[in-house]
Each structure stands twice: as C-alpha cells, then as structure tokens.
Write a protein that holds these residues in place. Structure first.
Motif, PDB file in Angstrom:
ATOM      1  N   ALA A 171      45.758  20.871  65.705  1.00 30.81           N
ATOM      2  CA  ALA A 171      44.713  20.795  64.680  1.00 30.81           C
ATOM      3  C   ALA A 171      45.164  21.473  63.397  1.00 30.81           C
ATOM      4  O   ALA A 171      44.928  20.974  62.290  1.00 30.81           O
ATOM      5  CB  ALA A 171      43.428  21.430  65.197  1.00 30.81           C
ATOM      6  N   ARG A 172      45.833  22.606  63.532  1.00 33.72           N
ATOM      7  CA  ARG A 172      46.290  23.323  62.338  1.00 33.72           C
ATOM      8  C   ARG A 172      47.429  22.593  61.636  1.00 33.72           C
ATOM      9  O   ARG A 172      47.477  22.510  60.409  1.00 33.72           O
ATOM     10  CB  ARG A 172      46.747  24.721  62.740  1.00 33.72           C
ATOM     11  CG  ARG A 172      45.599  25.646  63.107  1.00 33.72           C
ATOM     12  CD  ARG A 172      46.103  26.971  63.629  1.00 33.72           C
ATOM     13  NE  ARG A 172      45.007  27.908  63.836  1.00 33.72           N
ATOM     14  CZ  ARG A 172      45.124  29.043  64.493  1.00 33.72           C
ATOM     15  NH1 ARG A 172      46.289  29.383  65.030  1.00 33.72           N
ATOM     16  NH2 ARG A 172      44.088  29.846  64.651  1.00 33.72           N
ATOM     17  N   ARG A 173      48.367  22.072  62.421  1.00 31.26           N
ATOM     18  CA  ARG A 173      49.570  21.474  61.821  1.00 31.26           C
ATOM     19  C   ARG A 173      49.327  20.051  61.351  1.00 31.26           C
ATOM     20  O   ARG A 173      49.800  19.651  60.286  1.00 31.26           O
ATOM     21  CB  ARG A 173      50.709  21.503  62.832  1.00 31.26           C
ATOM     22  CG  ARG A 173      52.029  20.953  62.315  1.00 31.26           C
ATOM     23  CD  ARG A 173      53.121  21.100  63.341  1.00 31.26           C
ATOM     24  NE  ARG A 173      53.563  22.475  63.469  1.00 31.26           N
ATOM     25  CZ  ARG A 173      54.671  22.952  62.903  1.00 31.26           C
ATOM     26  NH1 ARG A 173      55.421  22.172  62.155  1.00 31.26           N
ATOM     27  NH2 ARG A 173      55.015  24.205  63.073  1.00 31.26           N
ATOM     28  N   TYR A 174      48.596  19.263  62.143  1.00 29.47           N
ATOM     29  CA  TYR A 174      48.451  17.835  61.849  1.00 29.47           C
ATOM     30  C   TYR A 174      47.009  17.409  61.587  1.00 29.47           C
ATOM     31  O   TYR A 174      46.744  16.210  61.428  1.00 29.47           O
ATOM     32  CB  TYR A 174      49.011  17.006  63.011  1.00 29.47           C
ATOM     33  CG  TYR A 174      50.479  17.253  63.271  1.00 29.47           C
ATOM     34  CD1 TYR A 174      51.439  16.954  62.311  1.00 29.47           C
ATOM     35  CD2 TYR A 174      50.906  17.809  64.475  1.00 29.47           C
ATOM     36  CE1 TYR A 174      52.785  17.178  62.550  1.00 29.47           C
ATOM     37  CE2 TYR A 174      52.250  18.043  64.718  1.00 29.47           C
ATOM     38  CZ  TYR A 174      53.188  17.735  63.752  1.00 29.47           C
ATOM     39  OH  TYR A 174      54.516  17.968  63.993  1.00 29.47           O
ATOM     40  N   LYS A 175      46.065  18.364  61.549  1.00 28.05           N
ATOM     41  CA  LYS A 175      44.651  18.066  61.295  1.00 28.05           C
ATOM     42  C   LYS A 175      44.087  17.092  62.326  1.00 28.05           C
ATOM     43  O   LYS A 175      43.266  16.233  62.003  1.00 28.05           O
ATOM     44  CB  LYS A 175      44.459  17.502  59.879  1.00 28.05           C
ATOM     45  CG  LYS A 175      45.054  18.335  58.770  1.00 28.05           C
ATOM     46  CD  LYS A 175      44.457  19.735  58.729  1.00 28.05           C
ATOM     47  CE  LYS A 175      45.036  20.569  57.597  1.00 28.05           C
ATOM     48  NZ  LYS A 175      44.577  21.970  57.621  1.00 28.05           N
ATOM     49  N   LEU A 176      44.496  17.225  63.570  1.00 24.15           N
ATOM     50  CA  LEU A 176      44.015  16.356  64.638  1.00 24.15           C
ATOM     51  C   LEU A 176      42.791  16.976  65.303  1.00 24.15           C
ATOM     52  O   LEU A 176      42.747  18.181  65.521  1.00 24.15           O
ATOM     53  CB  LEU A 176      45.106  16.143  65.687  1.00 24.15           C
ATOM     54  CG  LEU A 176      46.419  15.521  65.201  1.00 24.15           C
ATOM     55  CD1 LEU A 176      47.409  15.432  66.351  1.00 24.15           C
ATOM     56  CD2 LEU A 176      46.163  14.135  64.611  1.00 24.15           C
ATOM     57  N   SER A 177      41.818  16.139  65.647  1.00 27.43           N
ATOM     58  CA  SER A 177      40.662  16.641  66.380  1.00 27.43           C
ATOM     59  C   SER A 177      41.086  16.988  67.803  1.00 27.43           C
ATOM     60  O   SER A 177      42.098  16.500  68.317  1.00 27.43           O
ATOM     61  CB  SER A 177      39.546  15.594  66.413  1.00 27.43           C
ATOM     62  OG  SER A 177      39.897  14.527  67.278  1.00 27.43           O
ATOM     63  N   ALA A 178      40.277  17.835  68.437  1.00 26.26           N
ATOM     64  CA  ALA A 178      40.583  18.224  69.813  1.00 26.26           C
ATOM     65  C   ALA A 178      40.605  17.007  70.728  1.00 26.26           C
ATOM     66  O   ALA A 178      41.448  16.901  71.626  1.00 26.26           O
ATOM     67  CB  ALA A 178      39.557  19.244  70.303  1.00 26.26           C
ATOM     68  N   LYS A 179      39.693  16.056  70.513  1.00 22.67           N
ATOM     69  CA  LYS A 179      39.653  14.860  71.350  1.00 22.67           C
ATOM     70  C   LYS A 179      40.897  14.001  71.131  1.00 22.67           C
ATOM     71  O   LYS A 179      41.445  13.429  72.092  1.00 22.67           O
ATOM     72  CB  LYS A 179      38.401  14.045  71.045  1.00 22.67           C
ATOM     73  CG  LYS A 179      38.302  12.784  71.898  1.00 22.67           C
ATOM     74  CD  LYS A 179      37.078  11.975  71.578  1.00 22.67           C
ATOM     75  CE  LYS A 179      36.999  10.741  72.479  1.00 22.67           C
ATOM     76  NZ  LYS A 179      38.155   9.844  72.311  1.00 22.67           N
ATOM     77  N   THR A 180      41.349  13.901  69.887  1.00 22.53           N
ATOM     78  CA  THR A 180      42.555  13.111  69.620  1.00 22.53           C
ATOM     79  C   THR A 180      43.753  13.698  70.350  1.00 22.53           C
ATOM     80  O   THR A 180      44.571  12.969  70.923  1.00 22.53           O
ATOM     81  CB  THR A 180      42.831  13.054  68.108  1.00 22.53           C
ATOM     82  OG1 THR A 180      41.742  12.388  67.460  1.00 22.53           O
ATOM     83  CG2 THR A 180      44.120  12.304  67.802  1.00 22.53           C
ATOM     84  N   VAL A 181      43.856  15.024  70.351  1.00 20.25           N
ATOM     85  CA  VAL A 181      44.970  15.668  71.059  1.00 20.25           C
ATOM     86  C   VAL A 181      44.867  15.401  72.562  1.00 20.25           C
ATOM     87  O   VAL A 181      45.866  15.076  73.215  1.00 20.25           O
ATOM     88  CB  VAL A 181      45.003  17.182  70.780  1.00 20.25           C
ATOM     89  CG1 VAL A 181      46.128  17.851  71.558  1.00 20.25           C
ATOM     90  CG2 VAL A 181      45.171  17.443  69.281  1.00 20.25           C
ATOM     91  N   LEU A 182      43.663  15.523  73.105  1.00 16.24           N
ATOM     92  CA  LEU A 182      43.484  15.259  74.533  1.00 16.24           C
ATOM     93  C   LEU A 182      43.841  13.818  74.872  1.00 16.24           C
ATOM     94  O   LEU A 182      44.583  13.551  75.832  1.00 16.24           O
ATOM     95  CB  LEU A 182      42.037  15.553  74.937  1.00 16.24           C
ATOM     96  CG  LEU A 182      41.638  15.199  76.369  1.00 16.24           C
ATOM     97  CD1 LEU A 182      42.521  15.903  77.382  1.00 16.24           C
ATOM     98  CD2 LEU A 182      40.179  15.533  76.616  1.00 16.24           C
ATOM     99  N   ASP A 183      43.331  12.871  74.100  1.00 17.84           N
ATOM    100  CA  ASP A 183      43.630  11.459  74.365  1.00 17.84           C
ATOM    101  C   ASP A 183      45.121  11.174  74.221  1.00 17.84           C
ATOM    102  O   ASP A 183      45.696  10.386  74.986  1.00 17.84           O
ATOM    103  CB  ASP A 183      42.835  10.567  73.405  1.00 17.84           C
ATOM    104  CG  ASP A 183      41.339  10.579  73.697  1.00 17.84           C
ATOM    105  OD1 ASP A 183      40.948  11.064  74.772  1.00 17.84           O
ATOM    106  OD2 ASP A 183      40.567  10.105  72.839  1.00 17.84           O
ATOM    107  N   THR A 184      45.763  11.810  73.241  1.00 20.18           N
ATOM    108  CA  THR A 184      47.197  11.624  73.041  1.00 20.18           C
ATOM    109  C   THR A 184      47.982  12.162  74.229  1.00 20.18           C
ATOM    110  O   THR A 184      48.927  11.530  74.709  1.00 20.18           O
ATOM    111  CB  THR A 184      47.639  12.325  71.742  1.00 20.18           C
ATOM    112  OG1 THR A 184      46.931  11.757  70.636  1.00 20.18           O
ATOM    113  CG2 THR A 184      49.131  12.171  71.510  1.00 20.18           C
ATOM    114  N   CYS A 185      47.581  13.330  74.704  1.00 24.93           N
ATOM    115  CA  CYS A 185      48.255  13.905  75.877  1.00 24.93           C
ATOM    116  C   CYS A 185      48.082  13.015  77.102  1.00 24.93           C
ATOM    117  O   CYS A 185      49.022  12.839  77.893  1.00 24.93           O
ATOM    118  CB  CYS A 185      47.718  15.309  76.155  1.00 24.93           C
ATOM    119  SG  CYS A 185      48.292  16.557  74.996  1.00 24.93           S
ATOM    120  N   GLN A 186      46.890  12.456  77.266  1.00 22.85           N
ATOM    121  CA  GLN A 186      46.676  11.558  78.397  1.00 22.85           C
ATOM    122  C   GLN A 186      47.602  10.350  78.310  1.00 22.85           C
ATOM    123  O   GLN A 186      48.151   9.899  79.318  1.00 22.85           O
ATOM    124  CB  GLN A 186      45.220  11.101  78.442  1.00 22.85           C
ATOM    125  CG  GLN A 186      44.253  12.147  78.951  1.00 22.85           C
ATOM    126  CD  GLN A 186      44.525  12.556  80.394  1.00 22.85           C
ATOM    127  OE1 GLN A 186      44.678  13.734  80.688  1.00 22.85           O
ATOM    128  NE2 GLN A 186      44.603  11.595  81.292  1.00 22.85           N
TER     129      GLN A 186
END
Length: 647
Positions: free
Chosen positions: A294-309
C-alpha cells in the motif's frame, strides 16, 4: 476408493497432478487411479438464518432478542448445492477420506463441516499443503496426518462462526430497529470486527475535525567547526513556554536569542557516537505485505490479497499467502539458493539482487519455534513468466522475493552521532548518521541518506555562521489509509485504553485475521460506512452515527482482540468453546439492554462525516426476514474464493 477433499478447485488440481497416473475429469472431481480428488468452493455451508429456527424470526422485533439457537444448524450456500451433491455421492463410495483444507483455522472448518454435514462417520486423515508446486505437494502427500490432531483448530473455528452469528444477528437487528424508530430507513450492520474497525476510522476523523492547529517556533544555527559545517537546533529549557512535546510556543525568546547569535563562539560540549547493526526485515506475513504494498504502490489491502491468491493458485509462484507468520522453517534453508535462483530468473532487478546474496549467511528468519500452522510468504522456486504477470502481480512477487533474498545480505551497519553545542549559555543539538556497511538496505530503497556530520571532537570550538527562526504549526493526525489501518489492526494494543487489557494483549494479537482484514475494509466500503478519498479512508455520516449510537464497548477493539485470544487458546487446546460462548451471551445481553432510540436519534441528527456514494436502496429489514440483511455475505465470486471469516 480414496477421497481427497480440497478447499478449492485449484488445490484439487495441484493434488491430482502430483498423484501417479493420468488425471480423468469427472463432474465435480478429478480421478487418478483409485483416488477421487474433489473440492469445496470456499464455504459450501453457512449458519442457518434465524427464521430457520423459528418462522416468527422472519419479522425483525426487539422483543425477540437475543436470538440464541438451542441446536445449531447449517444450510448450503447459494449455488453450492450442486457440489454438495457431488461430495455426498463420493462419500458414499469412499473407503477413506482425506481432508485437504488450507492450513488454517477456517480451512479446517470449511472442509470438516461438509464431511460432518454429509454424515461420514469413518476416520479422516489431514493433508496440509502450503505450496502448490508438484514436488511440494508430493512431499505433503507423504506426510498425511490424523485429522483428530486438528480438532481443537476446528472447535475454535466453529466457535468463531457461532459467536459472529450471535453478535452480528442480534446487534444488527437491535440497532437497525432503533434506527428505524429514530427515522433512519436502512440497515445498521454490526460485527465484532467490522464495527471496532469503523470505530478506529470514525474516531480518527473526529480527531481531525476537532483539531485546532497551534503555532510553534524553531531556531537553528549553522556552526563552523574544524572539518566542516553543522546545523543544530536550539533546545530550550523548562523556563521557556513549551508544550508537552517540548515545542516553543512563543517566538519572542527565539528572536531574542537569534539577535545575539551572529559570530558567537561556542564549543562542542557532548558527543555521543554509537555503531549500530540492523538485521534485514523478516519475510512477509500477509498483513505486513499489505502494509508495504500500500505504501509503495498505493494498492488496496484487497488488491494485495487477490494478487497473492493469483500468485499462489494460478501462477504457483509463492507459498500459501494468508499467513500471520514472518519466519521460515529451518528445513527450507538448504533449498533457499535453488528456490531463489528459480524465482529470480528472467528479471533484471531480481537477478541483480540475487547476485549480491551471500548464501553462507543465516538470519534469524529460519526458526522452527516461530512457525505455527503457516510460515512466512516465500517464493516456491518456480520460474516466473513475467509476460504472463500483470504489473501488480510482478510488483507484489518482487516484494515477496526481495524480503527472502534480504536474509542473505549482511546487516546494515551505521554510525549514529549526537552532538551538543553550547553557545551564549544555550544548548543546540545536531544528529547525523553515517552508513558504514549498506548491507540489505539497497534492496529496499534507492534514496540517499542525509549527509553525516563531519568529524567532531568534544571541546572543539564552533562559530555561528548562520541562523534562522522558523514558524511552524502542529498538524492534525493523518486519516487512515489501507496501509495504516491494516497496521492498526495488526498492532491493536496501541489503540487500547485499558492498561490491564493492553498488558494482556500480546504483540501478535490483532483485530481480525490475515484472511479477513482486507475483507473487513471492503465490507465497510460496500455497506457505506466508510469511503475512499484518494488513498484515505474516511467515515461517512452513517458510519459516524452508528459509532455514536452504539455503546462504546461495541466500538472499541478490546473485546474482539480478547476474543481472538480466547479463540487462539481454544485452537491450542488450553480453553473450551462452551465457556467462551457463555461469556459472549452475557456481554450480548448487556449490549442489547443499551439499545435506545433516543440516543440513535441524537446520533443521526448530530453526525458529521463524508457522503457515501449512491447505492441501490437497501431492502427494509423485517419485511422479508433476514434476506434484507444477513451477517453472512452472499456467495459471490469473492466469497467463494475465500472471504471466509465474518467481520
């Protein structure tokens, strides 16, 4: 026939591919020799709605509360009946059953509850997989355990599910009905995690709205010393008008001192130089990754979770992502070079970082004592095809790889210096930092460090060659962002006011879990309680009104953080589910007694907040039972994928 039930189709495919023999596709399952591999779709079952226990609960009434089932019931989720039919048929044919849910509390629940619901009475084995690549799955298949060893985990997950139902159904009905009495046409949903998170955002917004900036003043002076120039700041003593943080509230003393500074001669009165070593940041847990992304790429928490999945399930590039652990098993250390060489293939940045790694080093990250059901996020060693990754997937993957690579870099070594200058009987302080060994630091930032102080000797002369008084203002707290809100949920003890509770909460006890924090934020957004303004998360008027109308205990994190402690104790076998639920019912009755239409009316009339985006009008509660509102979200694609724990 041996039946393996996986949590989702992607895991089932990975298991089938790891078995010897050709894979045949059948309806709702895969057959490999005498083994059938089938799957759930996340939770296939959910807690029954109140009217399933008694038709009169179809209508929402305050005199029905609290609703407490005598015998708990589960019902198939929307669109789950087809897969339940497949599993029922396969279980009738099975000689043995293997539970292959994800290696966590909810993974244990969602497969086992289906097996129990469908009436299987035979023994159950447990297959734990955190890496979907074939060699890792094959190794896991060789280490199948008895599912009985994981019953405390199941009991904790079941208790969590029932507690969330009791809390959400009863409090949501109570405050929705008092809201209706106060003239609010909509649903006030209340949850044991979502509501304290909303409370964090609402209180922060009130602090910002109520903030009154106060001016303060700083005085700096440039000192010429033997080997260069040093800028130092005046340290006024208690005889000056200071606030509780030592800031100067009136400019006149600074101006008076500044008028005497030009050309003044002082000296270095104190010199403190310390050499410090700092180990690399540990590999990521999911929440720690969400904060950094979120800090580095301004990604929402859900976007990070979905990306990890996606990186875990589709690309098979990282290990199981929903982990709260930041350590790796000691057994993985021997394979680390091979794993990282595979992960860094085809990417210049990763290859450059790999070239600087020293695999003779061993960091504190490799620690079996710190690894529980999961280990930290790590690359699997599969070679990535960056042409098939989105920019977001590639960026998140690099972060995961970087934090593991950093374990093979030297410590960051720096020399930190504090110097005090005395001039005109006043004290000025300068601080500097000199990087001696950059170690892992270049992997994390390309920013230049502030220049170090020149060489200094205690007692050496220092002449003032420049100075200025600057006017500044205190600043309001920053609104929450995805990064800071996830971090607050991870470190919730910082927001707990009760000292006894604060002492009780360990650093690892947070609000929600790795699997639910992103979903909690999305739930609050979907229900119109918070909005996103650029990267900021702000409470809406409805959200502020709900927090003002609820008892403070329901809006603060203490209760749910202590719930998580109790649930963890149940999972570890040191507590029981029944006393936990009994205590919850006592709390619930106390909270319900405080539902008050007058307080709600006052909260609605005085609420100030941001406007929620226009949404379809909510169905009125009570006209069609709980279909107007349910503490369980509908089985959308998101919930099927794994939004499993209710907020």
């Amino acid at each position: 026939m041996r039946l393996i039930i996986a949590e989702k189709p992607s895991l089932a495919r990975a298991i089938a591919d790891a078995l010897p023999g050709p894979v045949a596709r059948e309806e709702g399952s895969l057959r490999v020799g005498d083994t059938q591999v089938s799957w759930c779709l996340g939770h296939l079952l959910e807690q029954a709605t109140p009217d399933a226990y008694d038709p009169r609960y179809k209508q929402w009434r305050l005199d029905h509360l609290p609703i407490v089932p005598e015998r708990w019931m589960l019902t198939p989720r929307h669109n789950a009946r087809g897969q339940i039919k497949v599993l029922r048929s396969l279980l009738k044919q099975a000689d043995s059953v293997i539970h292959a849910g994800d290696p966590d509390r909810e993974g244990q629940l969602l497969v086992q509850e289906v097996i129990d619901y469908l009436g299987w009475r035979g023994p159950i084995a447990r297959l734990l997989i955190s890496d979907l690549n074939r060699p890792a799955v094959q190794r896991a298949l060789e280490r199948v355990e008895d599912n009985q060893a994981y019953q405390t985990l199941y009991h904790a997950a079941e208790a969590r599910s029932r507690a969330d139902w009791l809390y959400g159904i009863n409090l949501s009905r109570a405050w929705t009905l008092t809201g209706r009495q106060a003239g609010h046409d909509g649903v006030f949903s209340v949850g044991r995690v979502q509501t304290p998170v909303l409370g964090l955002v609402a209180r922060r917004d009130r602090e910002i709205a109520d903030f009154v900036p106060r001016p303060f003043h700083v005085l700096w002076a440039d000192f010429q010393v033997e080997h260069g120039k040093v800028r130092a700041w005046w340290q006024p003593d208690d005889s000056q008008p200071l606030d509780d943080q030592g800031r100067l509230l009136k400019r006149e003393p600074a101006d008076e001192l500044a008028s005497r500074l030009p050309g003044a001669i002082g000296n270095v009165t104190a010199l403190d130089a310390q050499k410090k070593r700092q180990a690399a940041p540990l590999p990521y847990s999911l929440s720690a990754l969400q904060v950094d992304a979120a800090r580095r790429y301004k990604l929402s928490a859900k976007t990070v979770l979905d990306t990890c999945q996606a990186l875990y399930e589709r690309h098979r590039l990282i290990t199981y992502p929903r982990s709260d652990c930041r350590y790796l098993p000691q057994g993985h250390l021997a394979e680390a070079r091979r794993t990282l060489e595979g992960a860094c293939h085809g990417d210049d940045q990763l290859a450059g970082w790999l070239g600087g790694a020293d695999f003779s080093l061993r960091s504190k990250a490799w620690n079996d004592k710190q690894v529980g059901a999961h280990h930290a996020l790590a690359p699997t060693g599969a070679r990535p095809d960056f042409s098939r990754l989105s920019a977001t997937e590639a960026n998140v993957f690099r972060l995961v790889v970087r934090n593991v690579l950093a374990q093979f870099y030297p410590h960051l070594e720096a020399r930190e210096v504090k110097a005090d200058f005395a001039v005109l009987d006043e004290r000025f302080r300068a601080q500097g930092r000199e990087i001696l060994v950059p170690g892992w630091k270049p992997l994390f930032t390309t920013r230049d460090e502030a220049p170090p102080l020149p060489p200094l000797r205690q007692g050496e002369a220092a002449r003032v060659v420049g100075h200025a008084v600057e006017n500044k203002q205190t600043r309001a707290p920053e609104p929450f962002t995805d990064a800071s809100l996830i971090k607050a949920m991870m470190n919730i003890a910082r927001y707990v006011e009760d000292d006894a509770v604060k002492r009780t909460l360990r650093d690892t006890d947070g609000l929600g879990t790795e699997a639910t924090r992103a979903g909690t934020i999305e739930t609050l957004l979907d229900r119109g309680f918070i909005v996103r303004q650029s990267s900021a998360l702000r409470a809406t008027r409805t959200g502020q009104a709900l927090i003002a109308a609820l008892p403070e205990a329901a809006t603060r994190p203490e209760r749910t953080a202590l719930w998580e402690q109790r649930l963890r104790a149940i999972a570890e076998g040191t507590d029981q589910a029944a006393p936990f639920l009994d205590a919850l019912l006592g709390d619930l009755r106390t909270l319900l007694a405080s539902a008050d239409a007058g307080r709600m009316r006052q909260a609605l009339s005085s609420a100030k907040g941001f406007e929620a985006p226009t949404r379809p009008k909510a169905r009125k509660a009570g006209r069609s039972g709980t279909k107007g509102f349910s503490t369980k979200r509908r089985a959308t694609k998101r919930t099927r994928s794994k939004h499993k724990e209710e907020a």
